[in-house]
Write a protein that holds these residues in place. Structure first.
Motif, PDB file in Angstrom:
ATOM      1  N   GLN A  55       0.847  -1.188   0.000  1.00  0.00           N
ATOM      2  CA  GLN A  55       0.000   0.000   0.000  1.00  0.00           C
ATOM      3  C   GLN A  55       0.882   1.237   0.000  1.00  0.00           C
ATOM      4  O   GLN A  55       1.741   1.413   0.870  1.00  0.00           O
ATOM      5  CB  GLN A  55      -0.923   0.017   1.207  1.00  0.00           C
ATOM      6  N   THR A  56       0.681   2.099  -0.995  1.00  0.00           N
ATOM      7  CA  THR A  56       1.470   3.322  -1.110  1.00  0.00           C
ATOM      8  C   THR A  56       0.988   4.352  -0.089  1.00  0.00           C
ATOM      9  O   THR A  56      -0.080   4.196   0.515  1.00  0.00           O
ATOM     10  CB  THR A  56       1.357   3.920  -2.523  1.00  0.00           C
ATOM     11  N   SER A  57       1.738   5.414   0.065  1.00  0.00           N
ATOM     12  CA  SER A  57       1.368   6.462   1.018  1.00  0.00           C
ATOM     13  C   SER A  57       0.069   7.161   0.608  1.00  0.00           C
ATOM     14  O   SER A  57      -0.614   7.735   1.450  1.00  0.00           O
ATOM     15  CB  SER A  57       2.493   7.487   1.142  1.00  0.00           C
ATOM     16  N   SER A  58      -0.303   7.079  -0.667  1.00  0.00           N
ATOM     17  CA  SER A  58      -1.554   7.691  -1.121  1.00  0.00           C
ATOM     18  C   SER A  58      -2.740   6.739  -0.989  1.00  0.00           C
ATOM     19  O   SER A  58      -3.860   7.084  -1.333  1.00  0.00           O
ATOM     20  CB  SER A  58      -1.428   8.153  -2.572  1.00  0.00           C
ATOM     21  N   GLY A  59      -2.491   5.513  -0.491  1.00  0.00           N
ATOM     22  CA  GLY A  59      -3.561   4.558  -0.266  1.00  0.00           C
ATOM     23  C   GLY A  59      -3.794   3.571  -1.397  1.00  0.00           C
ATOM     24  O   GLY A  59      -4.653   2.710  -1.304  1.00  0.00           O
ATOM     25  N   GLU A  60      -3.041   3.686  -2.476  1.00  0.00           N
ATOM     26  CA  GLU A  60      -3.188   2.750  -3.597  1.00  0.00           C
ATOM     27  C   GLU A  60      -2.510   1.424  -3.271  1.00  0.00           C
ATOM     28  O   GLU A  60      -1.546   1.385  -2.499  1.00  0.00           O
ATOM     29  CB  GLU A  60      -2.568   3.324  -4.853  1.00  0.00           C
ATOM     30  N   TYR A  61      -3.032   0.353  -3.856  1.00  0.00           N
ATOM     31  CA  TYR A  61      -2.444  -0.970  -3.677  1.00  0.00           C
ATOM     32  C   TYR A  61      -1.733  -1.388  -4.944  1.00  0.00           C
ATOM     33  O   TYR A  61      -2.264  -1.218  -6.038  1.00  0.00           O
ATOM     34  CB  TYR A  61      -3.528  -2.011  -3.351  1.00  0.00           C
TER      35      TYR A  61
END
Length: 66
Positions: A55-61
């Protein structure tokens, strides 16, 4: 994603099937119109480990290769 497993929506209903359905997994879950689980199938056990995601810091997987 539910309990680390991914699902795909059946376009004709509110039933989501395990994303490994084409490989024989029968796990599925039904949601109401608000996204609340209303019914887990009796055969909701996966026969495989869950996929791995970051999970990236922007919330994307991002799916990680196995």
């Amino acid at each position: 994603m539910l309990n680390d497993y991914t699902y795909a929506k059946n376009p004709k209903s509110h039933i989501y099937y395990c994303s490994k359905k084409n490989k024989g997994c029968k796990a599925r879950v039904k949601l109401d119109r608000n996204g609340i689980i209303i019914n887990k199938a009796e055969d909701s056990t996966h026969f495989h480990p869950p996929p791995k995601y970051y999970q990236t810091s922007s919330g994307e997987y991002i799916k990680l290769s196995s």
